[in-house]
Design an enzyme around this catalytic site. Structure first.
Site, PDB file in Angstrom:
ATOM      1  N   ASP A  77      17.781   1.869   1.864  1.00 47.35           N
ATOM      2  CA  ASP A  77      17.684   1.479   0.464  1.00 47.35           C
ATOM      3  C   ASP A  77      16.280   1.815  -0.017  1.00 47.35           C
ATOM      4  O   ASP A  77      15.351   1.968   0.784  1.00 47.35           O
ATOM      5  CB  ASP A  77      17.968  -0.022   0.349  1.00 47.35           C
ATOM      6  N   ASP A  79      14.487   0.457  -3.456  1.00 40.33           N
ATOM      7  CA  ASP A  79      13.758  -0.641  -4.088  1.00 40.33           C
ATOM      8  C   ASP A  79      13.667  -1.856  -3.176  1.00 40.33           C
ATOM      9  O   ASP A  79      14.684  -2.347  -2.670  1.00 40.33           O
ATOM     10  CB  ASP A  79      14.426  -1.046  -5.406  1.00 40.33           C
TER      11      ASP A  79
END
Length: 341
Positions: A77, A79
């Site tokens: 991922d 963020d």
């Protein structure tokens, strides 16, 4: 949330973080004996790492090491996983939140959407089917506002330059280690691929040949004006569906591909996975792959008291309190360095 909004709350962010850290090392709100067994035998969160099943983790590491790097890939991922949750005492911005359009009216409209939908995203009481529909609604409205508000690529470049965003310490070392061994990294994000690429350029000042972006992709005209989005919508709850048909190398600033799409067949052959995420939903990023062995690493950046139990059960390794990436660098070094056991 806009840059102005974030920085106007800097003092509140700092005071919250100070009190949070004092609590996290005191263990007052959780049974100390239970906490000690969860955090590698220590009675404090200061170690910042939780391994729920050390024996299982050891078995997974041995299985991956036996096969070698040619069968290995990393799914991460973006963020709050590759990037920090806190930046200089202020809440770091996401690739969506940092964006500032030239038209302040549309920034305000997107802030209103964030304030309404963001609590829904993390509300455990809302059924997943209902929440998924609401996330599609949120992302669709936000993308519509970006087009309607006349977003330009220059605005993206300026937004990143002024953003409250930074990579975790150790990210560059991790990418370099993996690049040297031709291990692909798929960066999954429900944000915006064009912004992620610009963050990589401005904050790391380099690119990596093994890093591919799986995110919402913009299409610009020859004048740098946003005209549409390409591909299917990727939001926080469906990031697993688009890995093989939307993964691509870095694009130029008008959205043209400067490299071929990642070979999906070669990805499928890499059946050992290291998954990095900060959200329980990130555990599903590898669902589209028929993997043999997966080591999952979760970054639990906040709300530790309410979330630690579910995170430690879901992830093989959990890093607490916005930890650096150094633990992951050590992990891959153990897997593939010649000196590994």
């Amino acid at each position: 949330m806009s840059l102005t909004c974030f920085c106007s709350h800097t003092i509140r962010c700092i005071s919250h973080r100070i009190s949070y850290r004092v609590w996290s090392c005191s263990g007052r709100k959780m049974n100390r004996a239970k906490l000690g067994t969860m955090v590698n035998g220590n009675n404090c969160y200061s170690s910042k790492v939780v391994v729920n099943d050390p024996k299982l983790l050891h078995q997974k590491k041995a299985a991956i090491r036996l096969v070698g790097p040619s069968k290995f890939q990393v799914i991460a991922d973006f963020d709050n996983t590759l990037t920090k949750f806190w930046v200089d005492g202020c809440r770091g911005q996401s690739s969506h939140a940092l964006l500032q359009q030239d038209n302040p009216e549309y920034n305000a409209k997107r802030d209103e959407l964030f304030n309404y939908y963001h609590p829904i995203e993390y509300d455990p009481q809302i059924p997943i089917d209902e929440k998924t529909k609401l996330m599609v609604e949120w992302w669709g409205k936000t993308h519509g506002l970006l087009i309607e508000g006349g977003l330009t690529y220059d605005a993206i470049r300026n937004s990143v330059a002024n953003a409250v965003i930074a990579f975790r310490e150790g990210v560059v070392e991790l990418f370099e280690f993996l690049e040297e061994r031709d291990i692909p990294v798929l960066i999954f994000s429900a944000g915006l691929a064009d912004i992620i690429e610009e963050v990589l350029r401005q904050k790391l000042h380099r690119t990596f040949k093994n890093v591919k972006i799986v995110s919402n992709r913009m299409k610009f005209d020859q004048n740098g004006n946003l005209v549409s989005f390409t591909g299917k919508l990727i939001h926080s709850l469906n990031k697993n569906e688009h890995a093989l048909d939307m993964a691509a190398s870095l694009h130029d600033h008008l959205g043209e591909v400067d490299d071929q799409m990642m070979d999906s067949a070669s990805v499928k052959k890499r059946t050992n996975v290291l998954l990095l995420g900060d959200h329980m939903g990130d555990l599903h990023m590898s669902d589209g792959l028929n993997y043999e062995t997966r080591i999952s690493v979760g970054f639990l950046n906040h709300n530790i008291e309410n979330s630690l139990d579910s995170y430690r059960k879901g992830f093989d390794i959990v890093y607490l309190d916005d930890a650096p990436m150094s633990g992951v660098v050590k992990l891959v070094s153990e897997l593939f360095s010649p000196a590994s056991d």
